[in-house]
Design an enzyme around this catalytic site. Structure first.
Site, mmCIF file in Angstrom:
data_model
loop_
_atom_site.group_PDB
_atom_site.id
_atom_site.type_symbol
_atom_site.label_atom_id
_atom_site.label_comp_id
_atom_site.label_asym_id
_atom_site.label_seq_id
_atom_site.Cartn_x
_atom_site.Cartn_y
_atom_site.Cartn_z
ATOM 1 N N CYS A 381 0.827 -1.034 0.087
ATOM 2 C CA CYS A 381 0.046 -0.092 0.172
ATOM 3 C C CYS A 381 1.006 1.358 0.102
ATOM 4 O O CYS A 381 1.591 1.451 -1.033
ATOM 5 C CB CYS A 381 -1.074 -0.084 1.349
ATOM 6 S SG CYS A 381 -2.380 0.864 0.848
ATOM 7 N N HIS A 507 -3.440 -5.212 0.565
ATOM 8 C CA HIS A 507 -3.112 -5.809 1.715
ATOM 9 C C HIS A 507 -3.053 -7.362 1.704
ATOM 10 O O HIS A 507 -4.033 -7.510 2.404
ATOM 11 C CB HIS A 507 -3.640 -5.077 2.841
ATOM 12 C CG HIS A 507 -3.531 -3.766 3.043
ATOM 13 N ND1 HIS A 507 -2.572 -3.052 3.720
ATOM 14 C CD2 HIS A 507 -4.219 -2.456 2.487
ATOM 15 C CE1 HIS A 507 -2.750 -1.718 3.695
ATOM 16 N NE2 HIS A 507 -3.696 -1.227 2.930
ATOM 17 N N GLU A 509 -1.501 -9.092 3.723
ATOM 18 C CA GLU A 509 -1.408 -9.586 5.398
ATOM 19 C C GLU A 509 -2.534 -9.961 5.873
ATOM 20 O O GLU A 509 -2.636 -10.569 6.956
ATOM 21 C CB GLU A 509 -0.709 -8.235 6.055
ATOM 22 C CG GLU A 509 -1.405 -7.143 6.317
ATOM 23 C CD GLU A 509 -1.295 -6.090 5.138
ATOM 24 O OE1 GLU A 509 -0.982 -6.390 4.281
ATOM 25 O OE2 GLU A 509 -1.434 -4.919 5.826
HETATM 26 N N1 GLN Z 1 -2.118 6.894 2.379
HETATM 27 C C1 GLN Z 1 -2.363 6.014 1.135
HETATM 28 C C2 GLN Z 1 -3.602 6.084 0.458
HETATM 29 O O1 GLN Z 1 -4.460 6.490 1.112
HETATM 30 C C3 GLN Z 1 -1.985 4.514 1.676
HETATM 31 C C4 GLN Z 1 -3.007 3.850 2.514
HETATM 32 C C5 GLN Z 1 -2.359 2.640 3.048
HETATM 33 O O2 GLN Z 1 -1.300 2.506 2.879
HETATM 34 N N2 GLN Z 1 -3.224 1.780 3.701
HETATM 35 O O3 GLN Z 1 -3.726 5.766 -0.643
#
Ligand code: GLN
Length: 540
Positions: A381, A507, A509
């Protein structure tokens, strides 16, 4: 009709109620029962999505996009119970629903009160999970008995026994028996007080699970049984675990907790089958190799902020008979110091998700180091977005490249706001959330890890890779290795010339299990093990 188990906690918080509840779920499933898991959180936020990881630890995202308590991560890792927005309720969510009903006039002129309206709403949420075919619903109550905000929940779970029959409900209370070194004695009084408080509310626990540092001993167990009005065999000790949280269910099984529960509730259970879990413990206890992964983040000093990341790394280690040693590095530390020193001795680098500018430059510096030194890199992310920023600055020569999350004025917003987010102003539950399909490029490293090119993964973000830059990146050696089915959103980037550089917008994970490590984590740790061996052979 489904039976109900309620798990409450007393004496202190952080006793591992989530882990204990998940372990109970696992043991009952391993006796052939169909289980549902649920967490009730007494705080007023509608969900934990708007909370800082410092307050609450990780926000765990479900397939349906619900942003939930991290205990649901334990539930998913330990059991097969399907989880959805029905699996986590907070005071805020309960009250919101009651207030909306009041505005619609559904209470027909009545005065809306905590009892019965709020408690009815809580009961409905609990009973809703007991659909046909479900044998047992396990509901964990967050917080500690005695908290003011927990009272309506305790009242509601007390009333459930009136609705479904006391014989169909089981109350399990988790407490602590501290060992006082000065007195050389384990103290049962806090447990007695905690149970006393529960009984004042009208709940007589059936089973006490007692967290201890040292064996409880028969005398203490008998004392607790007598003073707390529970049977002797229903005082179960849960000792601190030396190696791994995955030992918890085995310890509870040794004390025959599963049998106690199935007997008390009259559940039609089979034999306990947990040999694979025992085998897992063997490989956890006796790893053949070790590998060091640096996790560079900004909530590094909070134990639970990257919970699922740490668990997934462990799972990947188990799948290679290895122990993953995690070096937690505060991103800001890298802003002042030489990455060669801070990151020395690592076999892989992982940058997890996050929000806000603090620590970004440190993460970018760490990624540059891993890219240039050919150390395996896994970005998740925000970790993908930082990898894109780093590559733009140092390989495409766009010195001021940035994400528009961090710099509104950047001439090169290589990461920009998702189209669908441009009109969004509310913060709660408004990100791109939940499971989305992703199409991987054949022969990409990611496709090789998954063994397929069609995958689906969970998301939680507002920003994306800016497609205007895609060609320039590809020319310079960073490819879009995975996209949304429409081809509009880049979900995975890779550097094919690097030994292992994979970064994903989703994600992974949230989908790793101890027996089924996530393919990308498995691939990453495998690359790190290779790097480790190379390092060893060079230094010989
Ligand atoms: N801040 C970034 C976004 O909003 C990444 C979000 C995250 O890592 N969950 O796209």
């Amino acid at each position: 009709m489904a039976k109900h188990i309620f798990v409450t906690g007393g004496v202190v918080s952080s006793l591992g109620k989530g882990l204990t509840s998940a372990s109970i779920g696992l043991l009952l499933e391993r006796r052939g029962l169909n289980v549902r898991m649920q967490k009730l959180d007494p705080y007023i936020n509608v969900d934990p999505g708007t909370m800082s990881p410092y307050q609450h630890g990780e926000v765990y995202v479900l397939d349906d996009g619900s942003e939930t308590d991290l205990d649901l991560g334990h539930y998913e890792r330990f059991t097969n119970s399907p989880l959805s927005k029905k699996s986590n309720y907070t005071t805020g969510r309960i009250y919101r629903s009651v207030i909306e009903k009041e505005r619609r006039g559904e209470y027909l002129g009545g005065t809306v009160q905590v009892v019965p309206h709020v408690t009815d709403e809580i009961k409905a949420a609990v009973l809703d999970l007991g659909e046909p075919g479900v044998d047992v619903v396990i509901t964990e109550l967050g917080g500690t008995v005695g908290d003011i905000e927990g009272l309506p929940f305790l009242e509601a779970i007390r009333q459930v026994a009136l609705d479904v029959g006391r014989q169909n409900c089981l109350y399990i209370h988790l407490t602590l028996v501290p060992y006082l070194k000065a007195a050389r004695e384990a103290k049962t009084k806090p447990t007695q007080h905690s149970v006393g408080q529960l009984r004042q509310i009208g709940i007589q626990p059936d089973i006490l699970i007692v967290r201890t540092e040292r064996p409880l001993g028969r005398e203490n167990a008998e004392k607790i049984a007598l003073f707390c009005n529970v049977e002797k065999n229903a005082v179960i000790e849960e000792m601190d675990k030396e190696f791994s949280i995955y030992e918890v269910p085995l310890g509870l099984a040794e004390h025959k907790l599963d049998r106690l529960i199935t007997d008390r509730l009259g559940l039609p259970a089979g034999e306990l089958k947990i040999d694979d879990w025992r085998e897992l413990m063997q490989s956890i206890r006796h790893p053949k190799q070790e590998v060091t992964i640096a996790v560079v983040g900004k909530y590094i000093d909070h134990r639970d902020a990257y919970k699922s990341i740490y668990e997934s790394l462990d799972h990947a280690g188990f799948s290679h008979n290895s122990r993953v040693l995690v070096k937690r590095i505060e991103a800001e530390e890298l802003e002042e110091q030489d990455p060669e020193i801070v990151l020395s001795g690592i076999d892989g680098l992982l940058v997890p998700g996050g929000f806000g500018y603090r620590g970004i430059e440190g993460k970018v510096k760490a990624i540059q180091f891993a890219r240039e030194c050919e150390i395996p890199y896994f970005g998740i992310c925000l970790g993908m977005q930082c990898a894109v920023i780093e590559f733009a600055r140092n390989r495409l020569g766009l010195a001021e490249a940035n994400s528009s999350e961090f710099s509104a004025e950047t001439p090169d917003p290589v990461i920009c706001l998702l189209e669908e987010q441009k009109t969004v102003t509310d913060k709660g539950g408004t990100m791109r959330l939940g499971t989305q399909p992703c199409q991987l490029v054949e022969n990409s490293r990611a496709a090789a890890c998954y063994g397929t090119s069609e995958v689906s993964e969970r998301h939680r973000h507002r920003y994306e890779f800016n497609p205007e830059y895609e060609q320039a990146f590809e020319k310079a050696g960073m490819i879009a290795a995975g996209k949304s089915p429409s081809g509009k959103l880049v979900e995975v980037v890779e550097i094919p010339a690097h030994p292992w550089f994979v970064a994903v917008q989703f994600h992974p994970e949230f989908k790793s299990k101890p027996h089924a490590a996530h393919p990308l984590f498995r691939g990453f740790v495998e690359a790190a093990l290779r790097y480790h061996q190379q390092r060893a052979s060079v230094s010989v």
